[in-house]
Scaffold this motif. Structure first.
Motif, PDB file in Angstrom:
ATOM      1  N   UNK A   1       0.861  -1.187   0.000  1.00  0.00           N
ATOM      2  CA  UNK A   1       0.000   0.000   0.000  1.00  0.00           C
ATOM      3  C   UNK A   1       0.902   1.242   0.000  1.00  0.00           C
ATOM      4  N   UNK A   2       0.726   2.121  -1.009  1.00  0.00           N
ATOM      5  CA  UNK A   2       1.596   3.298  -1.092  1.00  0.00           C
ATOM      6  C   UNK A   2       1.353   4.300   0.033  1.00  0.00           C
ATOM      7  N   UNK A   3       2.406   5.065   0.319  1.00  0.00           N
ATOM      8  CA  UNK A   3       2.361   6.055   1.405  1.00  0.00           C
ATOM      9  C   UNK A   3       2.547   7.449   0.777  1.00  0.00           C
ATOM     10  N   UNK A   4       1.546   8.291   0.962  1.00  0.00           N
ATOM     11  CA  UNK A   4       1.562   9.617   0.322  1.00  0.00           C
ATOM     12  C   UNK A   4       1.797  10.718   1.344  1.00  0.00           C
ATOM     13  N   UNK A   5       2.703  11.636   1.003  1.00  0.00           N
ATOM     14  CA  UNK A   5       2.868  12.859   1.790  1.00  0.00           C
ATOM     15  C   UNK A   5       2.616  14.014   0.828  1.00  0.00           C
ATOM     16  N   UNK A   6       1.637  14.844   1.151  1.00  0.00           N
ATOM     17  CA  UNK A   6       1.225  15.944   0.261  1.00  0.00           C
ATOM     18  C   UNK A   6       0.978  15.454  -1.166  1.00  0.00           C
ATOM     19  N   UNK A   7       0.315  14.321  -1.272  1.00  0.00           N
ATOM     20  CA  UNK A   7      -0.040  13.787  -2.585  1.00  0.00           C
ATOM     21  C   UNK A   7       1.087  13.079  -3.322  1.00  0.00           C
ATOM     22  N   UNK A   8       2.300  13.096  -2.755  1.00  0.00           N
ATOM     23  CA  UNK A   8       3.447  12.434  -3.386  1.00  0.00           C
ATOM     24  C   UNK A   8       3.619  11.028  -2.819  1.00  0.00           C
ATOM     25  N   UNK A   9       3.820  10.067  -3.715  1.00  0.00           N
ATOM     26  CA  UNK A   9       4.082   8.688  -3.303  1.00  0.00           C
ATOM     27  C   UNK A   9       5.550   8.603  -2.853  1.00  0.00           C
ATOM     28  N   UNK A  10       5.769   8.554  -1.540  1.00  0.00           N
ATOM     29  CA  UNK A  10       7.154   8.611  -1.025  1.00  0.00           C
ATOM     30  C   UNK A  10       7.627   7.268  -0.470  1.00  0.00           C
ATOM     31  N   UNK A  11       6.748   6.288  -0.514  1.00  0.00           N
ATOM     32  CA  UNK A  11       7.148   4.977   0.006  1.00  0.00           C
ATOM     33  C   UNK A  11       5.950   4.056   0.093  1.00  0.00           C
ATOM     34  N   UNK A  12       6.059   3.075   0.938  1.00  0.00           N
ATOM     35  CA  UNK A  12       4.989   2.069   0.993  1.00  0.00           C
ATOM     36  C   UNK A  12       5.158   1.181   2.214  1.00  0.00           C
ATOM     37  N   UNK A  13       4.048   0.554   2.594  1.00  0.00           N
ATOM     38  CA  UNK A  13       4.136  -0.533   3.570  1.00  0.00           C
ATOM     39  C   UNK A  13       3.962  -1.827   2.785  1.00  0.00           C
TER      40      UNK A  13
END
Ligand code: SME
Length: 150
Positions: free
Chosen positions: A109-121
């Motif tokens: 599942x992607x991890x978004x900060x301010x709409x940016x995909x910056x990583x994932x779990x």
């Protein structure tokens, strides 16, 4: 189970006596220890300005795949698709990076900060087809909490 876990995740996130990595580690430990089908739980993050993922805190067996190029494997595909990827049977996937022969299923599942995909779990399971939409919603919740902490 997930309601109680959500509260515990929230408590970990707010524990600013710990560093960010320590809090991520405690979330991995909590999820892996609590959810029977979660055998390996880890976070990958975009590696600086490179088009690759770098392994962050994780719980479970050590993996050789500490760097994953964008597009490669389930994780690398999520880095470019920005979408959840639920794999009920890893043996049916062509673009898959095996970490352990015991793994049967995976969810990323992607991890978004301010709409940016910056990583994932990323979660691996030794149980075939264990993940439901409840897992997706729960992991989206976890990532939203993590994003607010970063
Ligand atoms: N299976 C993943 C690689 C990471 S390991 O599961 C820890 C993939 O195909 O991207």
């Amino acid at each position: 189970m997930f309601d109680d876990l959500k509260r515990q995740v929230n408590t970990q996130i707010k524990n600013d006596a710990l560093s960010v990595d320590e809090r991520l580690q405690s979330i991995c430990d909590l999820l892996q220890n609590t959810v029977p089908s979660y055998d390996w739980v880890g976070f990958y993050f975009k590696n600086g300005d490179k088009d690759e993922l770098k392994l962050g805190p994780y719980t479970g067996e050590p993996t050789d795949h500490t760097i994953i190029p964008f597009g490669k494997g389930i994780c690398g595909q999520v880095a470019v698709s920005n979408k959840n990827f639920v794999v009920p049977d890893v043996s049916a996937q062509d673009n898959y990076i095996a970490c352990s022969i015991t793994v049967k299923a995976e969810i990323v599942v992607p991890l978004f900060v301010n709409g940016q995909n910056i990583g994932q779990i990323d979660i691996d399971s030794n149980t075939p087809d264990p993940f439901t939409e409840e897992d997706e919603r729960f992991l989206e919740f976890v990532n939203a909490q993590v994003a607010a902490m970063l």
